[in-house]
Design an enzyme around this catalytic site. Structure first.
Site, PDB file in Angstrom:
ATOM      1  N   CYS B  53       0.848  -1.198   0.074  1.00 58.68           N
ATOM      2  CA  CYS B  53       0.040  -0.082  -0.081  1.00 58.68           C
ATOM      3  C   CYS B  53       1.011   1.506   0.064  1.00 58.68           C
ATOM      4  O   CYS B  53       0.439   2.392  -0.299  1.00 58.68           O
ATOM      5  CB  CYS B  53      -0.923   0.066   1.353  1.00 58.68           C
ATOM      6  SG  CYS B  53      -0.033  -0.292   2.879  1.00 58.68           S
ATOM      7  N   ARG B  55       4.159   1.380  -1.577  1.00 56.42           N
ATOM      8  CA  ARG B  55       5.054   1.329  -2.606  1.00 56.42           C
ATOM      9  C   ARG B  55       4.722   0.431  -3.536  1.00 56.42           C
ATOM     10  O   ARG B  55       4.257  -0.619  -3.456  1.00 56.42           O
ATOM     11  CB  ARG B  55       6.665   1.267  -1.817  1.00 56.42           C
ATOM     12  CG  ARG B  55       6.790  -0.265  -1.561  1.00 56.42           C
ATOM     13  CD  ARG B  55       8.184  -0.590  -0.932  1.00 56.42           C
ATOM     14  NE  ARG B  55       8.192   0.273   0.421  1.00 56.42           N
ATOM     15  CZ  ARG B  55       8.758   1.385   0.414  1.00 56.42           C
ATOM     16  NH1 ARG B  55       9.853   1.963  -0.255  1.00 56.42           N
ATOM     17  NH2 ARG B  55       8.849   2.111   1.732  1.00 56.42           N
ATOM     18  N   HIS B 102      18.844   0.607  -0.947  1.00 50.30           N
ATOM     19  CA  HIS B 102      17.484   0.908  -0.607  1.00 50.30           C
ATOM     20  C   HIS B 102      16.424  -0.292  -0.079  1.00 50.30           C
ATOM     21  O   HIS B 102      15.617  -0.193   0.526  1.00 50.30           O
ATOM     22  CB  HIS B 102      16.941   1.543  -1.864  1.00 50.30           C
ATOM     23  CG  HIS B 102      15.508   1.725  -2.123  1.00 50.30           C
ATOM     24  ND1 HIS B 102      15.079   2.750  -1.420  1.00 50.30           N
ATOM     25  CD2 HIS B 102      14.459   1.224  -2.698  1.00 50.30           C
ATOM     26  CE1 HIS B 102      13.760   2.787  -1.520  1.00 50.30           C
ATOM     27  NE2 HIS B 102      13.225   1.956  -2.424  1.00 50.30           N
ATOM     28  N   ALA B 193     -19.516   2.056  20.089  1.00 52.44           N
ATOM     29  CA  ALA B 193     -19.263   1.022  19.294  1.00 52.44           C
ATOM     30  C   ALA B 193     -18.691   1.791  18.059  1.00 52.44           C
ATOM     31  O   ALA B 193     -18.902   1.275  16.836  1.00 52.44           O
ATOM     32  CB  ALA B 193     -20.364   0.275  18.772  1.00 52.44           C
TER      33      ALA B 193
END
Lengths: 277, 448
Positions: B53, B55, B102, B193
């Site tokens: 989510c 990269r 990296h 809730a």
């Protein structure tokens, strides 16, 4: 240097190393430090056991006739109590305190001196007492119970420190270094549950020769005897408060804190009825 | 073979609406993309696509000279939906040492949105496994990804970078762990809730609590949440009765005034037979629990600011550790690159040397076979084994030395390797180790 002296020197080094490594682990959280600290603690306890055993062989009797010997036995009991606690409940945070105190007790014993040289004169009356299994049981049971109570004090202190952090929310970064409150509290309870029957056994074993008339006049009013009863009473109160009165852990931890000075006093106070050398 | 990574991530400044357009998060999309890469690179490159989510990054190792622009084109066309030109400003490329470093940072959680999160190592491992299954990994990316996962594990073990709270729910679960140890046998009572209480309760579920009670003004919503948490719904007006059975209370109602008062908690403590503490988590604004409740013995009251403080304190600690982790990664990447360079420089000459040696032994053996035709097959096997042993022992020292030369600085290393080629009479063409080796020798080689 005798064999026992050499073992005792090694013991001192290993206890100090163990305490320092476990303290470093508490600060830095490095598994390697914990492992080496544990190994140092176990090594120290084994060397100490060898030192006490060799001393027995040198003296041909139980090694607790002098303050140095008694302190040494208490230090060993404390180290063993810690290692058992650590093995069962992973309470390594108590290590710096337990092994550090063991180190100091051995050192204090060495500073006080009073080691009886092998073959030194010990009064016939005391020889007879020391040869008695009941008296050996009396002394070892009481020393073991004091070791358990000292460790329970350490647990109570940690409980109150962690409780204070959780309440005040200051120093929250230390939380992940500390075990849960529940674990600390139940360990303290287990230690007292073991220490209290040992103390009772020790007191009863001490009463046996007294009842037979083997102790000097005034043993009942002897400060050590009176303190032993007080210690018994205070830990009895703890057990009742914990099991029957349902006191909160903070309050029962207070009793354990109050118990330590009495335990130390019981151990250190001079007494005519409890001199074997 | 040169290594390149192209892609975008939160750290290249790509917002979520850009990241999601280049995401290959479903396994079908990922496999289709890998098949597309295989065709586009005509099986002449190794590659791994990491798509999470945060990269989408494509690691490519190829002997071919492929420009970063071409790689970016291939990556964008693999997505194959609409015009993706507006993604270009967010795309980034790194080559060689920087690409390896990296990957080490990504696998260790240093490049994650939540610094130090450990789940990314699992995602990297999965991406690598998928690429391997698709036949897209070879010796270069195998060694790179194995190394990256090893470094991530080292950082996790030695620096414990993933330790501490990342969210309010996580922080609440951490405090609960410090109070109760394990969650088994514990009861959680949810007042309200909403999303916050649900998230917090889910964290506590992972902590292992035994039962969850949900009280909400809208009973239907309480039932819905209780079902999703495997808990039980209770009527809102009856919650004070259930306080006595709870160990942990999470309150996040929208009530304008406190719903849990000091008197209420004092009464609860009197009723409780257990000596265990009570942990109250008040994540409502305005607060649901009177602040004086926190003064009671064995009651631990945490509001949203307290939990936030814990998260920040853990984050500060992680940042401190991350500095050490960066140094460690830099050193690891440098060592990895040096090893790769040494391997790449040494492999051709070592292959040539071994091939030449084998060719000599093979020709000598053939001559010997003519002179000694009476020897049995067992005798020839023994002679071949002897020859291989001599070869291995003779080549051991030169092999070690050549690897040392290759690991040195580039100019010096090239000069020494050239001298070694001349010394051993090797031509400049790389020879595969199996070339010119008779079947009998190959069989021995395989046995060795």
């Amino acid at each position: 240097m005798t064999g026992s002296g050499l073992c005792l020197t090694l013991t001192v080094i290993l206890y100090l190393a163990g305490a320092a490594l476990l303290a470093a682990n508490l600060l830095l959280r490095r598994p390697l430090l914990l492992t080496i600290g544990r190994i140092a603690g176990i090594g120290g306890a084994l060397c100490h056991f060898a030192a006490i055993g060799l001393r027995c062989m040198e003296l041909h009797r139980a090694p607790f006739t002098s303050p140095a010997e008694s302190l040494s036995l208490l230090a060993w009991s404390l180290a063993i109590a810690f290692l058992i606690t650590e093995a069962f409940w992973k309470l390594s945070v108590a290590g710096p305190f337990a092994l550090g105190l063991s180190f100091l007790l051995v050192l204090l014993g060495a500073a006080l001196g009073g080691h009886h040289a092998p073959g030194a004169n010990v009064a016939d009356h005391h020889e007879e007492l020391l040869a008695s299994n009941v008296i050996s049981l009396h002394i070892t049971a009481i020393i073991a119970s004091i070791a358990a109570f000292v460790l329970a004090f350490c647990c109570a202190a940690f409980y109150l420190i962690e409780h204070r952090i959780l309440k005040s929310k200051n120093g929250l970064k230390w939380l992940d270094r500390l075990p849960s409150l529940r674990l600390i509290e139940s360990t303290a309870f287990t230690l007292v549950s073991i220490g209290f029957p040992l103390l009772t056994l020790g007191i009863l074993a001490g009463l046996t020769p007294a009842v037979r008339g083997g102790l000097p006049e005034g043993w009942l009013t002897d400060p050590k005897t009176l303190l032993a009863f007080m210690v018994w009473l205070i830990y009895g109160v703890y057990l009742i408060a914990r099991l029957v009165l349902n006191w909160t852990p903070v309050r029962t931890a207070g009793i354990l804190l109050a118990g330590l000075p009495l335990c130390l006093l019981l151990f250190l106070i001079p007494s005519n009825a409890h001199r074997f050398g | 073979m040169p290594l390149t990574v192209v892609g975008l991530s939160h750290s290249t400044g790509a917002p979520v609406e850009m990241r999601e357009r280049l995401a290959f998060t479903s396994s079908g999309a990922l496999q289709r993309a890998l098949a597309y890469f295989k065709d586009a690179l005509r099986n002449e490159a190794e590659c791994v696509l990491i798509s999470t989510c945060n990269r989408t990054e494509w690691f490519v190792s190829s002997a071919l000279e492929i420009s970063s622009d071409s790689l970016i084109e291939i990556l964008l066309s693999a997505r194959g939906e609409g015009n993706l030109d507006d993604l270009r400003p967010y795309l980034n490329e790194r080559r060689g040492h920087k690409a390896a470093e990296h990957l080490f940072r990504v696998a260790s959680g240093l490049d994650s949105m939540i610094l130090g999160e450990t789940d990314v190592a699992r995602q990297v491992k999965e991406a690598y496994a998928t690429a391997t299954e698709a036949g897209l990994c070879g010796p270069n990316l195998n060694s790179l990804f194995h190394e990256a996962l090893r470094v991530a594990k080292r950082i996790r073990t030695e620096l414990d970078l993933g330790r501490g709270a990342f969210s309010v729910g996580h922080a609440a679960a951490d405090v609960a762990r410090n109070i109760f140890g394990a969650g088994s046998g514990r009861t959680v009572l949810l007042l309200g809730a909403g999303d916050m209480s649900e998230t917090t309760a889910r964290h506590l579920t992972s902590f292992g609590v035994s039962s969850i009670l949900v009280a909400n003004r809208t009973y239907d919503r309480a039932i819905q949440l209780a079902e999703s948490l495997n808990g039980r719904a209770i009527h809102y007006d009856r919650f004070p009765e259930f306080l006595a059975t709870a160990d942990i209370v999470i309150s996040s109602t929208s009530s304008p005034h406190p719903i849990v008062t000091r008197v209420m908690v004092e009464n609860v403590l009197k009723k409780r037979r257990r000596r265990d503490p009570l942990f109250l988590i008040d994540i409502a604004v305005p607060r649901d629990i009177e602040s004086s409740v926190g003064e009671l013995d064995d009651v631990y009251l945490y509001d949203i600011d307290d939990l936030q403080q814990l998260i920040e304190s853990d984050l500060a600690e992680r940042r401190r550790r991350a500095v050490h982790a960066e140094t460690m990664i830099h050193e690891e990447a440098r060592a990895y690159t040096a090893r790769q360079k040494s391997r790449e420089a040494a492999t051709p000459i070592l292959n040539s040397l071994r091939s030449k040696q084998r060719a000599i032994f093979a020709s000598e053996l053939t001559r010997l076979q003519k002179r000694l035709p009476h020897l049995s097959p067992e005798d020839w096997k023994a002679i071949e084994a002897f020859a291989t042993a001599v070869e291995n022992k003779t080549l051991h020292s030169p092999t070690v030395k050549i690897k040392e030369y290759a690991a040195g600085d580039a100019e010096d290393s090239a000069m020494k390797i050239a001298a070694a080629r001349e010394l051993f009479g090797l031509d400049n063409e790389e020879v595969k180790p199996s070339d010119e080796i008779p079947a009998s020798m190959q069989a021995i080689g395989e046995r060795q």
